[in-house]
Design a protein around this motif. Structure first.
Motif, PDB file in Angstrom:
ATOM      1  N   UNK A  62       1.917   4.612   4.528  1.00  7.06           N
ATOM      2  CA  UNK A  62       1.891   3.048   5.026  1.00  7.06           C
ATOM      3  C   UNK A  62       2.876   2.463   5.058  1.00  7.06           C
ATOM      4  N   UNK A  63       3.766   2.681   4.011  1.00 10.45           N
ATOM      5  CA  UNK A  63       5.140   1.848   4.138  1.00 10.45           C
ATOM      6  C   UNK A  63       6.116   2.252   5.444  1.00 10.45           C
ATOM      7  N   UNK A  64       6.038   3.567   5.388  1.00 10.90           N
ATOM      8  CA  UNK A  64       7.189   4.005   6.558  1.00 10.90           C
ATOM      9  C   UNK A  64       6.472   3.828   7.870  1.00 10.90           C
ATOM     10  N   UNK A  65       5.248   3.918   8.158  1.00  6.22           N
ATOM     11  CA  UNK A  65       4.592   3.590   9.245  1.00  6.22           C
ATOM     12  C   UNK A  65       4.537   1.985   9.391  1.00  6.22           C
ATOM     13  N   UNK A  66       4.578   1.222   8.611  1.00  3.20           N
ATOM     14  CA  UNK A  66       4.956  -0.371   8.902  1.00  3.20           C
ATOM     15  C   UNK A  66       6.471  -0.517   9.072  1.00  3.20           C
ATOM     16  N   UNK A  67       7.388   0.405   9.044  1.00  2.00           N
ATOM     17  CA  UNK A  67       8.537   0.287   9.414  1.00  2.00           C
ATOM     18  C   UNK A  67       9.473   0.161   8.234  1.00  2.00           C
ATOM     19  N   UNK A  68       8.931   0.347   7.074  1.00  2.00           N
ATOM     20  CA  UNK A  68       9.797   0.311   5.766  1.00  2.00           C
ATOM     21  C   UNK A  68      10.799   1.605   5.536  1.00  2.00           C
ATOM     22  N   UNK A  69      11.499   1.510   4.700  1.00  2.00           N
ATOM     23  CA  UNK A  69      12.489   2.420   4.297  1.00  2.00           C
ATOM     24  C   UNK A  69      11.884   3.837   3.492  1.00  2.00           C
ATOM     25  N   UNK A  70      12.466   5.102   3.847  1.00  2.00           N
ATOM     26  CA  UNK A  70      11.608   6.054   3.219  1.00  2.00           C
ATOM     27  C   UNK A  70      11.939   6.012   1.684  1.00  2.00           C
ATOM     28  N   UNK A  71      13.270   5.476   1.474  1.00  2.00           N
ATOM     29  CA  UNK A  71      13.768   5.470   0.148  1.00  2.00           C
ATOM     30  C   UNK A  71      12.847   4.224  -0.792  1.00  2.00           C
ATOM     31  N   UNK A  72      12.631   3.255   0.114  1.00  2.00           N
ATOM     32  CA  UNK A  72      11.816   2.182  -0.685  1.00  2.00           C
ATOM     33  C   UNK A  72      10.171   2.760  -0.760  1.00  2.00           C
ATOM     34  N   UNK A  73       9.606   3.582   0.252  1.00  3.71           N
ATOM     35  CA  UNK A  73       8.506   4.451   0.142  1.00  3.71           C
ATOM     36  C   UNK A  73       8.362   5.133  -0.803  1.00  3.71           C
ATOM     37  N   UNK A  74       9.364   6.042  -1.283  1.00  3.03           N
ATOM     38  CA  UNK A  74       9.509   6.881  -2.409  1.00  3.03           C
ATOM     39  C   UNK A  74       9.524   6.447  -3.819  1.00  3.03           C
ATOM     40  N   UNK A  75      10.245   5.407  -3.812  1.00  7.56           N
ATOM     41  CA  UNK A  75      10.498   4.467  -5.075  1.00  7.56           C
ATOM     42  C   UNK A  75       9.155   3.896  -5.336  1.00  7.56           C
ATOM     43  N   UNK A  76       8.502   3.529  -4.174  1.00 11.46           N
ATOM     44  CA  UNK A  76       7.175   2.895  -4.610  1.00 11.46           C
ATOM     45  C   UNK A  76       5.959   3.862  -5.029  1.00 11.46           C
ATOM     46  N   UNK A  77       6.333   5.054  -4.551  1.00  8.42           N
ATOM     47  CA  UNK A  77       5.290   6.318  -4.910  1.00  8.42           C
ATOM     48  C   UNK A  77       5.438   6.751  -6.322  1.00  8.42           C
ATOM     49  N   UNK A  78       6.872   6.906  -6.656  1.00  5.68           N
ATOM     50  CA  UNK A  78       7.147   7.003  -8.210  1.00  5.68           C
ATOM     51  C   UNK A  78       6.577   5.805  -8.771  1.00  5.68           C
ATOM     52  N   UNK A  79       6.533   4.726  -8.574  1.00  8.11           N
ATOM     53  CA  UNK A  79       6.058   3.674  -9.331  1.00  8.11           C
ATOM     54  C   UNK A  79       4.674   3.703  -9.625  1.00  8.11           C
ATOM     55  N   UNK A  80       3.858   4.411  -8.517  1.00 10.18           N
ATOM     56  CA  UNK A  80       2.578   4.369  -8.563  1.00 10.18           C
ATOM     57  C   UNK A  80       2.228   5.539  -9.449  1.00 10.18           C
ATOM     58  N   UNK A  81       3.008   6.609  -9.470  1.00 15.62           N
ATOM     59  CA  UNK A  81       2.783   7.997 -10.266  1.00 15.62           C
ATOM     60  C   UNK A  81       3.346   7.526 -11.733  1.00 15.62           C
ATOM     61  N   UNK A  82       3.663   6.458 -11.978  1.00 15.18           N
ATOM     62  CA  UNK A  82       4.126   6.335 -13.390  1.00 15.18           C
ATOM     63  C   UNK A  82       2.893   6.567 -14.490  1.00 15.18           C
TER      64      UNK A  82
END
Length: 292
Positions: A62-82
């Motif tokens: 969702x983040x990458x498709x909306x134009x976000x950075x892959x790094x930001x998307x990865x960090x967001x995924x890590x946060x969810x997986x905490x």
């Protein structure tokens, strides 16, 4: 692997199969969503196998498709997986040892942990965890592959309500545990914190703050333990019962008790010793040659 099938009964295996089927259906939705957003077919399959975390993968896409950075998307995924941190603390005995632990940690997911915690016997808990974890490892990327293939035919699977299957399955797993008052209270606290903080925090943080319900459960269980075990001592004479004015038993109290006990014993011996003395005095009152 054979021990898993010997340990689990047909009803448990049916429940695991239903969970894996639901995960596969959500995987179809995930695959079609990724392809509809312009990602290649292989990406959702690769993420589904390597990451194996639906929430984080949906967020990444969702983040990458909306134009976000892959790094930001990865960090967001890590946060969810905490949330896997408390998962690991709750089932440390089922993930295996040595090289098996690497696989056991990789297949750790919401469904496997929820079903494992529902079992009380260690053997069944381990078998349920591995059976469900490996099943999800097959169902999730398999569903993503199927969804990616049919993504061009049915680009929007939300019209079928497939996105509601996953939370419905988790809810069905959680509801039986809500019969316990402490668990119900913890869930209420965590839900309230997450709902109230959701409008003000980025995605993922409200879920982590919902873990505050665990603190409520710990406090409630601590109070229950004190009520069950009653007065306790800390090894220095301090107890919860009333010894003296402030509930403290001192060494002088112990000496006083010992003195009272020895005094009572001495009085008894003294009383017992007066009988032969009186007898002796009475014997002395007799004249020469007289006997009693």
């Amino acid at each position: 692997m054979r021990s898993i099938w010997r340990t689990l009964d047909r009803e448990t295996l049916s429940g695991i199969a239903a969970v894996c089927l639901a995960v596969g259906v959500i995987g179809v939705s995930y695959g079609t969503t990724a392809v509809a957003a312009g990602f290649p077919v292989w990406l959702p399959v690769l993420l589904g196998t390597v990451v194996l975390a639906g929430g984080a993968e949906f967020l990444f896409i969702g983040i990458v498709a909306a134009g976000g950075s892959p790094i930001a998307a990865t960090l967001a995924g890590l946060l969810v997986n905490a949330r896997h941190l408390p998962y690991g603390l709750s089932v440390p005995d089922v993930v295996g040892t040595g090289w098996r632990r690497l696989i056991g940690v990789h297949v750790m997911n919401d469904e496997a942990v929820a079903m494992a915690l529902a079992e009380s016997a260690p053997d069944r808990r381990r078998a349920v965890y591995w059976a469900c974890g490996l099943g999800v490892l097959l169902a999730w990327p398999g569903g993503a592959a199927l969804g990616a293939l049919i993504g061009t035919v049915v680009p929007d699977t939300s019209v079928f309500g497939l996105d509601a299957v996953f939370p419905a399955v988790l809810l069905a797993l959680v509801v039986p545990a809500l019969r316990d008052r402490t668990t119900f209270g913890a869930v209420c606290v965590g839900t309230a914190v997450a709902v109230l903080s959701a409008p003000f925090l980025p995605a993922g943080l409200p879920v982590l703050l919902a873990l505050s319900g665990v603190l409520f459960a710990a406090i409630a269980l601590g109070r229950t333990a004190r009520d069950v075990h009653g007065p306790t001592s800390n090894g220095h004479g301090v107890v919860t019962d009333s010894f003296g004015a402030h509930g403290r038993r001192t060494a002088s109290d112990d000496r006083l008790s010992a003195t009272d006990a020895s005094g009572a014993t001495g009085d008894s011996v003294h009383d017992a010793g007066t009988v032969p003395d009186n007898t002796a005095r009475e014997s002395c009152d007799c004249g020469p040659g007289e006997s009693r």
